[in-house]
Design a protein around this motif. Structure first.
Motif, short mmCIF file in Angstrom:
data_model
loop_
_atom_site.label_atom_id
_atom_site.label_comp_id
_atom_site.label_asym_id
_atom_site.label_seq_id
_atom_site.Cartn_x
_atom_site.Cartn_y
_atom_site.Cartn_z
N GLY A 536 0.78 -1.30 -0.03
CA GLY A 536 -0.02 0.21 -0.03
C GLY A 536 1.05 1.00 -0.35
O GLY A 536 2.27 1.02 -0.10
N THR A 540 -2.80 4.23 2.12
CA THR A 540 -3.85 3.05 1.95
C THR A 540 -3.36 1.76 3.03
O THR A 540 -3.88 1.32 3.13
CB THR A 540 -4.25 2.38 0.54
OG1 THR A 540 -2.77 2.41 0.14
CG2 THR A 540 -4.90 3.21 -0.29
N ARG A 544 -5.06 -1.97 4.23
CA ARG A 544 -5.29 -3.34 3.28
C ARG A 544 -5.19 -4.19 4.26
O ARG A 544 -4.79 -4.94 5.10
CB ARG A 544 -3.76 -2.64 2.49
CG ARG A 544 -3.36 -1.90 1.19
CD ARG A 544 -4.12 -2.12 0.08
NE ARG A 544 -3.64 -3.25 -0.03
CZ ARG A 544 -2.34 -3.24 -1.46
NH1 ARG A 544 -2.13 -1.93 -2.06
NH2 ARG A 544 -1.96 -3.93 -1.92
#
Length: 581
Positions: A536, A540, A544
């Motif tokens: 990620g 993010t 993940r």
């Protein structure tokens, strides 16, 4: 210990004590790494440990959602009661998976119905002698191994208050059955039959944890009168809808729980700044409040007197709740609660239990969901425990200021003095610090996490690398290992006040509850293989989903690294030889 070539180490015998989840994946991993003489020992008639067929009782489920308590070599079918359990696994699901794993990967490797009597150093302090008793013939003999992996876990030896024991019941003239929750499966048919014959039949369950709630819910669903006595209940997690995997199976909860080391900027913001601390505690406080609301627990209910989600490790994940779950049955009046108080002793009339608040409860049967003691004390002498270094000891330092900058830990709840909160000196929760250079003894299953499948599997790889003599990030001396374990013990006392008083040493060598992903990263770093495998970008990576697929190739990665290290070593030795000519 003299360095032994890996090909020679693989010929050495390995005895794995326990055939539960940790024992099974350890045996599998060692075999995959080429160890040829691997044997698992268990007193049960089937594999699975706490999830062995003979120990699982009706109605029991686990906190893990589907996919969290399995191993990468073997997929797990969806829960058999998916809708009823909120995607949680039942005891029957776990038992079936463990049996299938053993049959697939460990045929002929498990010695069943074998009670461990004593584990001690072999003659000349070489290897290990394991005295066992065959439970079928009652004969005793000694098995010898070069290496031992201790996988007995922390839920095999019942903790029974002296005043509530079966012996005390007999002495008091109590006429009903008395059992620990781990024995419930073998008594439940008798209880149900007796309840059918007596409409006033009453079962008293002592304890406020998950076992107490599961078995009392099962009995209530069968129409049995149930009363649960407890002092303080476990914390709960519950949600109005099933949480998405990016929350429930990611690093999200781990990041919001401070770890011993803060490796990322986000963690440092959340736990060392004023604003981050406010956000963190607001999150956990909201989870607590919303869980009460989802399960419709009334204000003033003793079920709101719970351990802390943030400061403790006594937590039950209820998901979206179950139609016939414990909290629903309490709200419907089908389960009686008596709290906060403790059960003290049996009454002299043969059908009652006397509580700490001097109240008397009618009881035709008593189930003690009172936890477990260490599974180690019964299989090692005090001398071996001391020499090996697996026993608990008082703090070696009065306090530790290494984490004084953690704003999230600045206002802990009241707790016993730290001098009362003893801990063990087991490096990474895997190797006794005193024995770290011997590379002949390890433990799997002594670190308390919320994802046992992933944790046990990575730990099994760590142990295999350790036995094989792989190049690893390890303390170079016993003194360094002891210093690190002392630091870890100080962290556990600060992070989880009083929890070391509740949990026994055979599964509290490390407490990495919500922050288990960070603890796993440290083990991967020790093996010098990639960590933080979910990947990620800066935005993010916390969301993940963590998957076992990430570690499916870990054995291959370790082998490639081992070969590369050996090749580099040969080149260095060759260069030295050439320089000497």
């Amino acid at each position: 210990m003299v360095n032994i070539p890996p090909e020679d180490v693989r010929q050495h015998s390995v005895g794995i004590i326990g055939a539960g989840a940790a024992g099974l994946i350890t045996g599998y991993t060692l075999l995959q790494d080429g160890f040829e003489n691997v044997q698992l020992l268990t007193r049960d008639k089937s594999p699975g440990g706490v999830w062995a067929k003979g120990r699982v009782y009706p109605g029991v489920s686990i906190n893990n959602v589907h996919g969290e308590f399995r191993f990468s070599p073997l997929p797990m079918p969806p829960p058999s009661l998916q809708q009823e359990t909120g995607n949680r696994l039942s005891g029957e699901d776990m038992s079936a998976y463990m049996e299938r794993f053993a049959e697939t990967f460990l045929p002929g490797r498990i010695r069943f119905e074998t009670e461990i009597v004593d584990i001690r150093r072999g003659e000349g302090d070489s290897g290990w002698d394991v005295e066992v008793q065959d439970l079928n013939t009652n004969t005793k003999h000694v098995l010898s191994y070069d290496r031992i992996v201790l996988c007995t876990g922390g839920c095999s030896q019942p903790l029974i208050p002296e005043g509530l024991s079966a012996k005390s019941a007999v002495q008091a003239g109590f006429r009903g059955p008395v059992m620990h929750s781990s024995e419930f499966a073998s008594h439940v048919d008798q209880i149900l039959n007796d309840a059918k014959l007596n409409p006033d039949y009453s079962v008293v369950v002592v304890g406020g944890g998950k076992s107490a709630q599961d078995l009392s819910a099962y009995l209530a669903c069968q129409g049995v009168n149930v009363t649960v006595v407890f002092d303080k209940a476990d914390a709960i997690l519950a949600y109005p809808i099933q949480l998405p995997e990016c929350i429930r199976k990611s690093r999200c909860l781990g990041i919001l729980s401070p770890h011993m080391e803060l490796h990322t900027r986000l963690e440092r913001f959340l736990h060392t700044t004023w604003l981050g601390s406010k956000i963190t505690h607001a999150f956990w406080n909201f989870l607590t409040w919303s869980s009460f609301e989802v399960l419709k627990i009334p204000k003033g209910s003793p079920l709101r007197n719970v351990h802390s989600l943030f400061w403790g490790i006594r937590t039950n994940d209820e998901g979206t709740g179950r139609k016939n779950g414990f909290h629903v049955l309490v709200n419907e009046g089908k389960i009686n609660l008596v709290a906060p108080t403790r059960a003290e002793k049996y009454g002299g009339d043969g059908v009652s239990l006397i509580l700490g608040n001097e109240q008397t409860l009618n009881a035709n049967a008593v189930v003690l969901a009172t936890g477990f003691v260490s599974s180690w004390t019964g299989i090692f002498t005090e001398k071996t425990i001391e020499e090996l270094g697996i026993g608990r000891h008082p703090p070696t330092q009065a306090r530790c200021d290494a984490w004084k900058h953690y704003r999230t830990l600045s206002s802990p709840p009241p707790a016993h003095p730290q001098s009362d909160q003893w801990a063990s000196s087991i490096y990474r929760g895997i190797v006794p610090a005193k024995n770290i250079n011997a590379r002949d003894f390890a433990i799997n299953g002594a670190v308390f996490t919320t994802n046992n499948g992933y944790g046990f599997e990575v730990t099994a790889h760590w142990i295999s690398s350790y036995f094989l003599g792989d190049k690893m990030r390890l303390p170079s001396t016993v003194e360094e290992a002891l210093a690190e374990t002392d630091r870890k013990a100080a962290w556990m006392r600060k992070r989880f006040p009083d929890m070391l008083l509740w949990i026994n040493e055979s599964y509290s060598s490390g407490l990495a509850f919500w922050s288990w992903p960070q603890a796993i990263d440290e083990l991967l770093d020790d093996m010098e293989v990639p960590s933080m495998r979910t990947g990620g970008n800066w935005l993010t990576w916390p969301l993940r989903v963590i998957s076992l697929d990430e570690i499916a190739s870990l054995g291959k990665e370790r082998r490639i690294k081992r070969e590369a290290d050996a090749s580099a070593c040969e080149k260095v030795n060759h260069a030295r030889c050439m320089s000497d000519i």
